[in-house]
Design a protein around this motif. Structure first.
Motif, PDB file in Angstrom:
ATOM      1  N   LYS A 195      -6.003  19.262   2.036  1.00  0.00           N
ATOM      2  CA  LYS A 195      -6.677  19.647   3.275  1.00  0.00           C
ATOM      3  C   LYS A 195      -8.112  19.121   3.333  1.00  0.00           C
ATOM      4  N   ASP A 196      -8.672  18.688   2.189  1.00  0.00           N
ATOM      5  CA  ASP A 196     -10.047  18.180   2.160  1.00  0.00           C
ATOM      6  C   ASP A 196     -10.127  16.677   2.420  1.00  0.00           C
ATOM      7  N   LEU A 197      -8.988  15.994   2.485  1.00  0.00           N
ATOM      8  CA  LEU A 197      -9.005  14.536   2.637  1.00  0.00           C
ATOM      9  C   LEU A 197      -9.055  14.132   4.107  1.00  0.00           C
ATOM     10  N   PRO A 198      -9.952  13.209   4.480  1.00  0.00           N
ATOM     11  CA  PRO A 198      -9.892  12.631   5.830  1.00  0.00           C
ATOM     12  C   PRO A 198      -8.532  11.991   6.069  1.00  0.00           C
ATOM     13  N   THR A 199      -8.130  11.921   7.314  1.00  0.00           N
ATOM     14  CA  THR A 199      -6.788  11.417   7.617  1.00  0.00           C
ATOM     15  C   THR A 199      -6.676   9.905   7.488  1.00  0.00           C
ATOM     16  N   ALA A 200      -7.776   9.174   7.599  1.00  0.00           N
ATOM     17  CA  ALA A 200      -7.744   7.715   7.452  1.00  0.00           C
ATOM     18  C   ALA A 200      -7.781   7.364   5.968  1.00  0.00           C
ATOM     19  N   GLN A 201      -6.763   6.656   5.489  1.00  0.00           N
ATOM     20  CA  GLN A 201      -6.658   6.320   4.072  1.00  0.00           C
ATOM     21  C   GLN A 201      -7.328   4.982   3.792  1.00  0.00           C
ATOM     22  N   PRO A 202      -8.281   4.920   2.824  1.00  0.00           N
ATOM     23  CA  PRO A 202      -8.894   3.635   2.468  1.00  0.00           C
ATOM     24  C   PRO A 202      -7.840   2.651   1.987  1.00  0.00           C
ATOM     25  N   PRO A 203      -7.917   1.373   2.383  1.00  0.00           N
ATOM     26  CA  PRO A 203      -6.867   0.415   2.017  1.00  0.00           C
ATOM     27  C   PRO A 203      -6.771   0.151   0.523  1.00  0.00           C
ATOM     28  N   GLN A 204      -7.854   0.400  -0.230  1.00  0.00           N
ATOM     29  CA  GLN A 204      -7.820   0.133  -1.671  1.00  0.00           C
ATOM     30  C   GLN A 204      -7.139   1.247  -2.456  1.00  0.00           C
ATOM     31  N   LEU A 205      -6.853   2.374  -1.783  1.00  0.00           N
ATOM     32  CA  LEU A 205      -6.320   3.548  -2.472  1.00  0.00           C
ATOM     33  C   LEU A 205      -4.991   3.980  -1.866  1.00  0.00           C
ATOM     34  N   VAL A 206      -4.173   4.658  -2.671  1.00  0.00           N
ATOM     35  CA  VAL A 206      -2.901   5.186  -2.190  1.00  0.00           C
ATOM     36  C   VAL A 206      -2.734   6.617  -2.686  1.00  0.00           C
ATOM     37  N   ILE A 207      -2.135   7.452  -1.841  1.00  0.00           N
ATOM     38  CA  ILE A 207      -1.703   8.770  -2.300  1.00  0.00           C
ATOM     39  C   ILE A 207      -0.339   8.556  -2.942  1.00  0.00           C
ATOM     40  N   ALA A 208      -0.330   8.543  -4.266  1.00  0.00           N
ATOM     41  CA  ALA A 208       0.871   8.168  -5.009  1.00  0.00           C
ATOM     42  C   ALA A 208       1.830   9.330  -5.210  1.00  0.00           C
ATOM     43  N   ALA A 209       1.349  10.561  -5.008  1.00  0.00           N
ATOM     44  CA  ALA A 209       2.229  11.720  -5.158  1.00  0.00           C
ATOM     45  C   ALA A 209       1.668  12.910  -4.400  1.00  0.00           C
ATOM     46  N   THR A 210       2.564  13.676  -3.797  1.00  0.00           N
ATOM     47  CA  THR A 210       2.239  14.983  -3.236  1.00  0.00           C
ATOM     48  C   THR A 210       3.211  15.970  -3.877  1.00  0.00           C
ATOM     49  N   PRO A 211       2.792  16.639  -4.942  1.00  0.00           N
ATOM     50  CA  PRO A 211       3.692  17.603  -5.592  1.00  0.00           C
ATOM     51  C   PRO A 211       4.113  18.711  -4.632  1.00  0.00           C
ATOM     52  N   ALA A 262      -2.952  16.185  -3.368  1.00  0.00           N
ATOM     53  CA  ALA A 262      -2.773  14.741  -3.231  1.00  0.00           C
ATOM     54  C   ALA A 262      -3.212  14.082  -4.534  1.00  0.00           C
ATOM     55  N   VAL A 263      -2.334  13.308  -5.124  1.00  0.00           N
ATOM     56  CA  VAL A 263      -2.664  12.552  -6.330  1.00  0.00           C
ATOM     57  C   VAL A 263      -2.901  11.115  -5.898  1.00  0.00           C
ATOM     58  N   GLU A 264      -4.122  10.658  -6.067  1.00  0.00           N
ATOM     59  CA  GLU A 264      -4.547   9.372  -5.525  1.00  0.00           C
ATOM     60  C   GLU A 264      -4.901   8.405  -6.647  1.00  0.00           C
ATOM     61  N   THR A 265      -4.553   7.136  -6.444  1.00  0.00           N
ATOM     62  CA  THR A 265      -4.933   6.097  -7.385  1.00  0.00           C
ATOM     63  C   THR A 265      -5.185   4.813  -6.601  1.00  0.00           C
ATOM     64  N   THR A 266      -5.487   3.750  -7.298  1.00  0.00           N
ATOM     65  CA  THR A 266      -5.763   2.484  -6.621  1.00  0.00           C
ATOM     66  C   THR A 266      -4.455   1.808  -6.220  1.00  0.00           C
ATOM     67  N   ALA A 267      -4.532   1.015  -5.150  1.00  0.00           N
ATOM     68  CA  ALA A 267      -3.339   0.342  -4.648  1.00  0.00           C
ATOM     69  C   ALA A 267      -2.778  -0.659  -5.655  1.00  0.00           C
ATOM     70  N   ASP A 268      -3.650  -1.171  -6.537  1.00  0.00           N
ATOM     71  CA  ASP A 268      -3.198  -2.148  -7.532  1.00  0.00           C
ATOM     72  C   ASP A 268      -3.043  -1.511  -8.912  1.00  0.00           C
ATOM     73  N   ALA A 269      -2.794  -0.206  -8.948  1.00  0.00           N
ATOM     74  CA  ALA A 269      -2.639   0.492 -10.224  1.00  0.00           C
ATOM     75  C   ALA A 269      -1.447  -0.050 -10.996  1.00  0.00           C
ATOM     76  N   ASP A 270      -1.461   0.180 -12.300  1.00  0.00           N
ATOM     77  CA  ASP A 270      -0.375  -0.259 -13.167  1.00  0.00           C
ATOM     78  C   ASP A 270       0.953   0.299 -12.673  1.00  0.00           C
ATOM     79  N   ALA A 271       1.986  -0.522 -12.701  1.00  0.00           N
ATOM     80  CA  ALA A 271       3.297  -0.123 -12.190  1.00  0.00           C
ATOM     81  C   ALA A 271       3.853   1.080 -12.937  1.00  0.00           C
ATOM     82  N   ALA A 272       3.582   1.164 -14.238  1.00  0.00           N
ATOM     83  CA  ALA A 272       4.080   2.295 -15.011  1.00  0.00           C
ATOM     84  C   ALA A 272       3.429   3.596 -14.559  1.00  0.00           C
ATOM     85  N   LEU A 273       2.132   3.548 -14.214  1.00  0.00           N
ATOM     86  CA  LEU A 273       1.449   4.745 -13.723  1.00  0.00           C
ATOM     87  C   LEU A 273       2.016   5.148 -12.366  1.00  0.00           C
TER      88      LEU A 273
END
Length: 336
Positions: free
Chosen positions: A78-94, A199-210
């Motif tokens: 609920k604290d995240l702005p709705t516009a997602q920066p292109p360099q980052l991805v929400i990789a998981a929503t538990p 929201a679990v966020e990481t970089t768009a180019d994060a390691d594939a295993a992560l």
């Protein structure tokens, strides 16, 4: 290699981040350590209504992630702005916890029965408007601080009640120290878009295993529901602290969304309920546009993608709310 998880320093943030760290360690087979970071929202004592939707609880954490000081972040969604920066991805929503608000009092008096002049603490413009609608006799006091300090102000008699998120109380163990909780039903009291979800966020180019390990933490129903909720907020062009309550859930293949926009003083509101089918039925059962009862041919472009369907539904609800007068109620502020 040890994975570094960036988090705010509050007790609640550390507790929910540790839950994600434990789950990620089990999924990845790697150690995960917390990296506490102080956000602008933690330092500023300004009212939430003044801070607005500028991502004050997320910006500093995101800067640390992009600078390589951590590998991933955990946010209260609920604290995240709705516009997602292109360099980052929400990789998981538990899987989301209880999305409701609760009223905390000393003696269990319901919010609607509090006496004239009773003081209710909250810093959320949405909650302020909802409190004023539920009980116009009470006084609302702006409130910041962690969960323990808010509970202490009720226990000490400084406040007669506070409004808190049920999920936060649960993640901290649920001990109210003798105080009483009144859960508020989501039908009459919808909460902030994304409330109760992480929201679990990481970089768009994060390691594939992560990314693969994080994907195992994702809950599809939660992601679909919060996508619809945040699409409503984005479509209204309103910030995270706008007086907007919306709640969505996925049940038996249906996405059900309720959204209400409030006047800041609680005097008016504009609401809308909508249920759409997420699962594409067989061709011989499809209505015009691809879905039973659908009159929007563009819906067919969503195909069987529930996220696309949720996004379209949220935007459509926002458009209809604006047409019904919400534009006169909600502060418009394109969120970064």
């Amino acid at each position: 290699m040890t994975l570094r998880l960036g988090t705010r320093r509050s007790a609640l943030a550390l507790a929910q981040s540790q839950q994600v760290a434990d789950a990620l360690a089990a999924a990845s087979g790697q150690a995960v350590e917390l990296v506490p970071i102080v956000s602008e929202g933690d330092v500023s004592r300004a009212s939430l209504s003044q801070l607005g939707g500028r991502g004050v609880f997320a910006t500093t954490l995101r800067e640390a992630l992009l600078a390589g000081r951590c590998d991933l972040l955990v946010h209260s969604l609920k604290d995240l702005p709705t516009a997602q920066p292109p360099q980052l991805v929400i990789a998981a929503t538990p899987a989301r916890e209880d999305a409701r608000d609760v009223v905390i009092t000393r003696d269990g008096t319901p919010l609607g029965d509090l006496a004239e002049g009773a003081v209710v603490g909250t810093g959320s413009p949405r909650r302020i408007a909802q409190v004023r609608r539920r009980n116009p006799r009470v006084s609302v006091q702006d409130l910041r601080g962690n969960v323990d300090s808010r509970l202490a102000r009720v226990r000490d008699g400084e406040l007669d009640a506070v409004i808190l998120a049920a999920a936060g109380l649960s993640r901290l163990g649920g001990d109210l120290g003798g105080l009483h909780a009144e859960p508020l039903g989501l039908a009459d009291w919808p909460t902030a878009p994304g409330q109760g979800a992480l929201a679990v966020e990481t970089t768009a180019d994060a390691d594939a295993a992560l990314l693969a390990a994080l994907s195992s933490l994702d809950d599809a129903a939660t992601r679909t529901a919060v996508t619809a909720e945040r699409a409503v907020l984005a479509g209204l062009d309103a910030g995270c602290s706008a007086p907007v309550g919306t709640h969505a859930e996925v049940t038996d293949g249906d996405l059900r969304v309720r959204a209400i926009v409030y006047a800041l003083d609680g005097a008016r509101r504009v609401g809308l309920d909508r249920t759409v089918r997420l699962e594409l039925p067989p061709p011989d059962q499809r209505g015009y546009g691809g879905y039973p009862g659908s009159g929007d041919g563009a819906d067919a472009a969503d195909g069987a993608d529930p996220i696309a369907r949720a996004t379209r539904t949220g935007h459509d609800i926002a458009r209809r709310l604006l047409e019904r007068g919400a534009a006169d109620l909600v502060p418009r502020e394109s969120t970064p």
